[in-house]
Design a protein around this motif. Structure first.
Motif, PDB file in Angstrom:
ATOM      1  N   HIS A  28      25.661  33.545   8.001  1.00  0.00           N
ATOM      2  CA  HIS A  28      26.100  32.620   6.947  1.00  0.00           C
ATOM      3  C   HIS A  28      26.553  31.294   7.537  1.00  0.00           C
ATOM      4  O   HIS A  28      26.174  30.224   7.042  1.00  0.00           O
ATOM      5  CB  HIS A  28      27.244  33.262   6.162  1.00  0.00           C
ATOM      6  N   ASP A 193      39.045  36.341   1.780  1.00  0.00           N
ATOM      7  CA  ASP A 193      37.630  36.588   2.054  1.00  0.00           C
ATOM      8  C   ASP A 193      37.188  37.961   1.581  1.00  0.00           C
ATOM      9  O   ASP A 193      37.997  38.837   1.304  1.00  0.00           O
ATOM     10  CB  ASP A 193      37.326  36.421   3.548  1.00  0.00           C
ATOM     11  N   ASN A 194      35.856  38.123   1.460  1.00  0.00           N
ATOM     12  CA  ASN A 194      35.309  39.419   1.089  1.00  0.00           C
ATOM     13  C   ASN A 194      34.952  40.197   2.347  1.00  0.00           C
ATOM     14  O   ASN A 194      35.237  39.761   3.463  1.00  0.00           O
ATOM     15  CB  ASN A 194      34.097  39.257   0.156  1.00  0.00           C
ATOM     16  N   THR A 198      33.155  35.935   3.795  1.00  0.00           N
ATOM     17  CA  THR A 198      32.938  34.734   2.982  1.00  0.00           C
ATOM     18  C   THR A 198      34.188  34.445   2.158  1.00  0.00           C
ATOM     19  O   THR A 198      34.703  35.328   1.462  1.00  0.00           O
ATOM     20  CB  THR A 198      31.740  34.912   2.033  1.00  0.00           C
ATOM     21  N   THR A 200      36.632  32.700  -0.770  1.00  0.00           N
ATOM     22  CA  THR A 200      36.477  32.395  -2.186  1.00  0.00           C
ATOM     23  C   THR A 200      36.096  30.930  -2.400  1.00  0.00           C
ATOM     24  O   THR A 200      35.237  30.616  -3.223  1.00  0.00           O
ATOM     25  CB  THR A 200      37.771  32.721  -2.956  1.00  0.00           C
ATOM     26  N   GLU A 202      34.349  28.888  -0.625  1.00  0.00           N
ATOM     27  CA  GLU A 202      32.967  28.545  -0.305  1.00  0.00           C
ATOM     28  C   GLU A 202      31.966  29.247  -1.215  1.00  0.00           C
ATOM     29  O   GLU A 202      30.809  28.821  -1.303  1.00  0.00           O
ATOM     30  CB  GLU A 202      32.654  28.836   1.156  1.00  0.00           C
ATOM     31  N   LYS A 203      32.403  30.290  -1.901  1.00  0.00           N
ATOM     32  CA  LYS A 203      31.525  30.943  -2.869  1.00  0.00           C
ATOM     33  C   LYS A 203      31.439  30.131  -4.159  1.00  0.00           C
ATOM     34  O   LYS A 203      30.433  30.202  -4.881  1.00  0.00           O
ATOM     35  CB  LYS A 203      32.039  32.352  -3.186  1.00  0.00           C
ATOM     36  N   GLN A 204      32.467  29.341  -4.436  1.00  0.00           N
ATOM     37  CA  GLN A 204      32.513  28.608  -5.698  1.00  0.00           C
ATOM     38  C   GLN A 204      32.431  27.091  -5.534  1.00  0.00           C
ATOM     39  O   GLN A 204      32.415  26.363  -6.527  1.00  0.00           O
ATOM     40  CB  GLN A 204      33.807  28.972  -6.439  1.00  0.00           C
ATOM     41  N   ASP A 206      30.655  23.892  -2.953  1.00  0.00           N
ATOM     42  CA  ASP A 206      29.782  23.491  -1.847  1.00  0.00           C
ATOM     43  C   ASP A 206      30.537  22.523  -0.943  1.00  0.00           C
ATOM     44  O   ASP A 206      30.381  21.308  -1.049  1.00  0.00           O
ATOM     45  CB  ASP A 206      28.507  22.849  -2.399  1.00  0.00           C
TER      46      ASP A 206
END
Length: 217
Positions: A28, A193-194, A198, A200, A202-204, A206
């Motif tokens: 990633h 992170d998960n 990753t 939170t 950067e998941k929502q 950019d």
């Protein structure tokens, strides 16, 4: 139900420490780095999120606001009057916290990831010399009960781009809504992170696109 949640929690904790997690995070991060077109940028922020970004992108810390936290009010004053505050010397103070705390003029810096005052001061002085004043990116949070007018003081700061992370939609061009995970540590800061590493934020959001952009262009 409680037992199931407990078992799932243990499985998640195991995965967080696994080789698969590390491999997934590396893949990633390589994708993030391949997209990055900006370089030598200084991220100013009031908590650890800046350091997380630098690490994911494999970049040197060109900012003194790494591995510490300050209130939004103090951060806004710091960012708006950056060159004046950078001239100030740290003055460490006694507190009941288990990490060094210092004042910088009239603001307070909490060096929560440092064990000694000397370590914190050396890191601060080293990184403040690296600030690229021509390539500053500012990140702050909508929190601590501040009003929109108080937050908008940040607009006086000199920077190439600005973002306000918020768990509440706001009518500001630079406001980025992110749904918090309050069931996770640091969920209200969006840096939880998960199992794949990753975060939170950067998941929502950019953040690489943000670093590649210039609000002044």
């Amino acid at each position: 139900m409680y037992i199931i949640k407990k078992v799932l929690g243990k499985i998640e904790d195991t995965l967080r420490k696994s080789f698969i997690r590390e491999l997934g995070a590396n893949i990633h991060n390589k994708r993030l780095r391949a997209r990055l077109t900006n370089d030598n940028f200084s991220i100013l922020c009031p908590n650890c999120i800046g350091g997380t970004m630098y690490k994911k992108l494999g970049k040197q810390f060109l900012s003194p606001t790494i591995n510490l936290w300050m209130t939004q009010r103090d951060f806004i004053k710091f960012a708006v009057n950056l060159k004046e505050y950078i001239k100030e010397d740290l003055k460490f103070v006694e507190t009941d916290k288990n990490y060094p705390v210092a004042t910088l003029g009239d603001i307070e810096l909490n060096f929560l990831h440092y064990k000694t005052e000397q370590e914190a001061e050396e890191a601060w002085n080293r990184r403040k010399q690296r600030i690229n004043y021509d390539n500053i990116y500012i990140l702050l949070y909508y929190r601590d009960g501040y009003t929109i007018d108080e937050i908008r003081e940040i607009e006086k700061a000199v920077c190439r781009n600005l973002v306000l992370l918020t768990a509440k939609p706001l009518p500001l061009d630079y406001a980025q809504y992110i749904k918090p995970r309050l069931d996770r540590p640091n969920g209200d800061s969006f840096i939880d992170d998960n199992i794949w590493g990753t975060r939170t934020f950067e998941k929502q959001w950019d953040f690489v696109g943000w670093l590649n952009s210039d609000k002044n262009s």
